[in-house]
Design an enzyme around this catalytic site. Structure first.
Site, PDB file in Angstrom:
ATOM      1  N   ASP A  62      10.264  -2.510  -1.693  1.00 58.63           N
ATOM      2  CA  ASP A  62       8.925  -1.868  -1.982  1.00 58.63           C
ATOM      3  C   ASP A  62       8.360  -2.274  -3.386  1.00 58.63           C
ATOM      4  OD1 ASP A  62       6.906   0.412  -1.634  1.00 58.63           O
ATOM      5  OD2 ASP A  62       8.186   1.394  -3.378  1.00 58.63           O
ATOM      6  N   ASP A 119      12.578   3.493  -3.561  1.00 56.10           N
ATOM      7  CA  ASP A 119      12.809   4.638  -4.642  1.00 56.10           C
ATOM      8  C   ASP A 119      12.122   5.824  -4.268  1.00 56.10           C
ATOM      9  OD1 ASP A 119      10.250   3.807  -5.323  1.00 56.10           O
ATOM     10  OD2 ASP A 119      10.458   4.455  -7.483  1.00 56.10           O
ATOM     11  N   ASP A 166      10.082   5.458   1.520  1.00 52.27           N
ATOM     12  CA  ASP A 166      10.864   4.440   1.855  1.00 52.27           C
ATOM     13  C   ASP A 166      12.117   4.898   2.458  1.00 52.27           C
ATOM     14  OD1 ASP A 166       9.385   2.479   0.294  1.00 52.27           O
ATOM     15  OD2 ASP A 166      10.598   3.169  -1.691  1.00 52.27           O
TER      16      ASP A 166
END
Length: 714
Positions: A402, A602, A606
């Site tokens: 990400d 995080d 996700d």
């Protein structure tokens, strides 16, 4: 054992069979090994357990009694030894018997007990072989001495039959030595958890109506007020409610510089307070603290099983019965084909097969490496949830990341201000930030923080109004101020935004977000806000590329910003403006193409993709949901931890393969030699004593090789 029983007190488990769990010390019903605490307790590493003390005592007493037995038995092969006549008489034989009895039946009693239990439970193991081998050698010798007439004349010499008390006693002592060394080595595998546990202080200073008083840490409850004085370790997780100080949080962040803590700031148990003093309110205690969660995660991972262990388990399941069959076959072959005395040769070689074939090295190969490897990772902030993740990580070819909070800091910052010619930068920022202090948007917070860092004094705001997904407006120091997107400003009748939009496009290509400002009905300038790339990200990506990984970024951010970040960092591929379901679809697509995909993230968005990847890696600075969905957590939220995790995985799997190879080769070579395959060619036989020494050393060698992981560089 059920969860209620498990919660009642300490749990003892087997490193080779983690499904075996009980609330008291003992031995594994499957392999006979000594059970150990599932979670080591805090305290010095050199505290010996009762099993180790008991085995050590048996070893030293057994060794002291075995030495004269060995000297008496071997006196005839030592030419320089001056021997009294009684050393060759019945006195010597009875003395060997008397000394061997306590060695075999007291010092070696734990092996007989475990061997008998293995037969009753039908889980044949190394202790089955030891008990049968030692018992056969001792009983044969005892019968030979007491009733030699039962044996054929070919086995008698001057009416006496050869005895092997020294072999039985020496095997017991050598196995005891192996057990002592093994127990000491196994106790060191818990050093990582002990080090973590020792970060927390044993007591806390609780504030009560009658004054401060120290209480044991396990008595602290949520909501308690605690005082932390200079130099103290913070006892639990909580919030500062009074006072201020600086706290060294390197155990979490890896940053050696202490962080300032004032009222309202969070503090973490195990961190070290600096020169100030403060009062905190306990919010998470016991196993709920960050430190407690880390300890639990490490302990569970150390007991988990890697898929490669299934191979060892399958072999071990058929190994002992096979060895017993080989031993019986050895006995009959020597009785049929061997030289005189046939019975003596048959028994000695059959016993040697039983002793050298003990599969302890095979069984220890995988769990010892996993325990040490997981502990080594914990020391560097790489928390592995299970051994399967460690094995899968080794094969990774593609890393999906990400952007926000993983590659970047996850917290926008005011980078620059671009007022039009009509305004000075400071005045422009003062008017815009004064308005933004009333907004709850993350970009507004970044602008306000940036203004504070510049020493801007905020003005009062009147007629404040916020438009969702648009911007804010109000009156600041008698001037009409608007801050937001260009479409929002147009809807408020602001014209002439084209030059600012051209400048904003360039900013977006650099990975920055442009916030438009209008004052008194006219365009006034742009505020450039960006989520900075972490200072460690570029180095981490170089490391990951060097390890052979392809890096793919999946982000919900706009394409221009994402493209700028991907180009700056040299990523291999990128997908922007993608939602959580799209991330899952991309991970599935990569896996379908034959990639071994791991993912780092995080945020809550996700979590689905972390679960879909072969190995999910959560940044410890992120959300609890992400950490629960991931197989590995990086405590420091530093992308370099992924490179560390991959190096750890490769080192651990390499260590496991070395151990398995050694154990297989040891048994593959040792059993035929013990059976006497070299005798027809070289006249060589393997003494049961040598077989016992080799068996013990094989286990110690496997453990010693696993312990090398403690020093591997990540």
């Amino acid at each position: 054992m059920n969860d209620e029983a498990a919660a009642a007190g300490p749990i003892y488990t087997c490193p080779m069979h983690p499904d075996v769990r009980q609330n008291h010390p003992g031995h594994c019903p499957k392999c006979g090994m000594t059970l150990e605490l599932e979670r080591p307790t805090a305290g010095p590493d050199n505290v010996e357990n009762a099993e180790l003390r008991g085995m050590t005592k048996r070893f030293w007493i057994g060794a002291a009694l075995t030495l004269p037995v060995f000297v008496l038995a071997m006196a005839h092969v030592i030419p320089v030894l001056v021997r009294p006549s009684w050393m060759d008489s019945r006195v010597s034989r009875w003395l060997q018997f008397a000394l061997a009895v306590p060695v075999v039946w007291w010092a070696g009693w734990p092996f007989f007990r475990r061997g008998w239990r293995s037969i009753l439970t039908r889980h044949l193991n190394m202790f089955t072989l030891i008990a049968v081998g030692v018992g056969a050698a001792f009983l044969f010798s005892a019968v030979a001495m007491i009733a030699p007439g039962l044996f054929p004349q070919t086995m008698q010499h001057d009416g006496r039959v050869a005895i092997y008390f020294e072999a039985a006693a020496m095997i017991v002592v050598l196995v005891l030595l192996g057990q002592v060394l093994e127990l000491r080595a196994r106790s060191r595998t818990g050093s990582a958890i002990k080090a973590l546990l020792n970060l927390a202080p044993p007591t806390a200073r609780q504030i009560a109506p009658g004054g401060d008083h120290e209480v044991p840490l396990d008595q602290v409850k949520v909501g308690d007020w605690l005082r932390v004085v200079p130099g103290d370790q913070v006892p639990v997780d909580g919030e500062v409610v009074e006072g201020h100080s600086s706290v060294e949080e390197s155990m979490i962040t890896g940053e050696p510089l202490p962080l300032e803590k004032t009222v309202g700031d969070k503090v973490t148990g195990g961190t070290v307070n600096g020169p100030g003093s403060f009062v905190m309110r306990a919010e998470r205690v016991g196993s709920d603290t960050l430190l407690g969660q880390i300890v639990n995660m490490v302990a569970e991972a150390q007991r988990s099983r890697a898929p490669i262990q299934g191979l060892a388990d399958k072999i071990a399941g058929i190994f002992v019965p096979t060895v017993l069959a080989v031993s019986v076959l050895t006995f009959f072959l020597w009785m049929w084909l061997g030289p005189e005395p046939k019975l003596a040769h048959a028994i000695v070689n059959a016993v040697a097969v039983l002793i050298i074939a003990c599969p302890c090295a095979l069984g220890l190969a995988t769990p010892m490496s996993i325990m040490v490897g997981v502990g080594r990772g914990a020391r560097d902030g790489v928390l592995v949830k299970n051994a399967e993740a460690l094995e899968r990580l080794e094969k990774a070819t593609t890393l999906v990341v990400d952007k926000t909070g993983t590659l970047t800091e996850g917290k926008p910052h005011l980078i620059d201000v671009f007022p039009t010619r009509d305004y000075e930068a400071k005045e422009f920022l003062r008017l815009a930030s004064s308005l933004e202090q009333n907004s709850e948007h993350p970009l507004a917070a970044a602008i306000v923080r940036g203004a504070k860092e510049e020493g801007i004094a905020f003005e009062a705001v009147k007629d404040f109004r916020s438009v969702t997904a648009g911007g804010v407006l109000g009156t600041v120091a008698g001037r009409a101020v608007m801050v937001g997107k260009p479409d929002f400003l147009r809807n408020e009748k602001i014209t002439g935004l084209e030059p600012l939009e051209a400048s904003a496009a360039k900013l977006q290509e650099e990975g920055k977000t442009a916030v438009f400002v209008a004052i008194d009905g006219k365009p006034a300038g742009i505020l450039a806000v960006a989520d900075p790339i972490k200072s460690t990200t570029a180095d981490a990506i170089r490391d990951l590329h060097a390890l052979g990984l392809k890096l793919v970024m999946l982000t919900g951010d706009n394409r221009r910003t994402a493209t700028a970040v991907a180009r700056q960092l040299g990523l291999d591929a990128m997908e922007a403006e993608i939602d959580p379901a799209g991330k899952v679809a991309q991970v599935k697509k990569l896996r379908a193409e034959g990639n071994h995909v791991i993912m780092a993230g995080d945020g809550i968005n996700d979590a689905p993709a972390l679960s879909e990847a072969e190995v999910g890696i959560a940044m410890g600075t992120g959300t609890d949901v992400a950490m629960q969905s991931a197989s590995i957590t990086l405590v420091r939220g530093d992308l370099r931890g992924i490179a560390k995790a991959i190096r750890l995985s490769r080192a651990t799997m390499r260590n496991i393969r070395q151990n398995l190879l050694f154990a297989f080769l040891y048994n593959a070579l040792g059993i035929p030699i013990a059976a006497g395959v070299l005798y027809p060619f070289f006249g060589l036989l393997l003494s049961p004593i040598i077989a016992g020494a080799a068996m013990s050393l094989s286990s110690v060698s496997v453990i010693g090789n696993a312990l090398r992981l403690r020093k591997v560089k990540l």
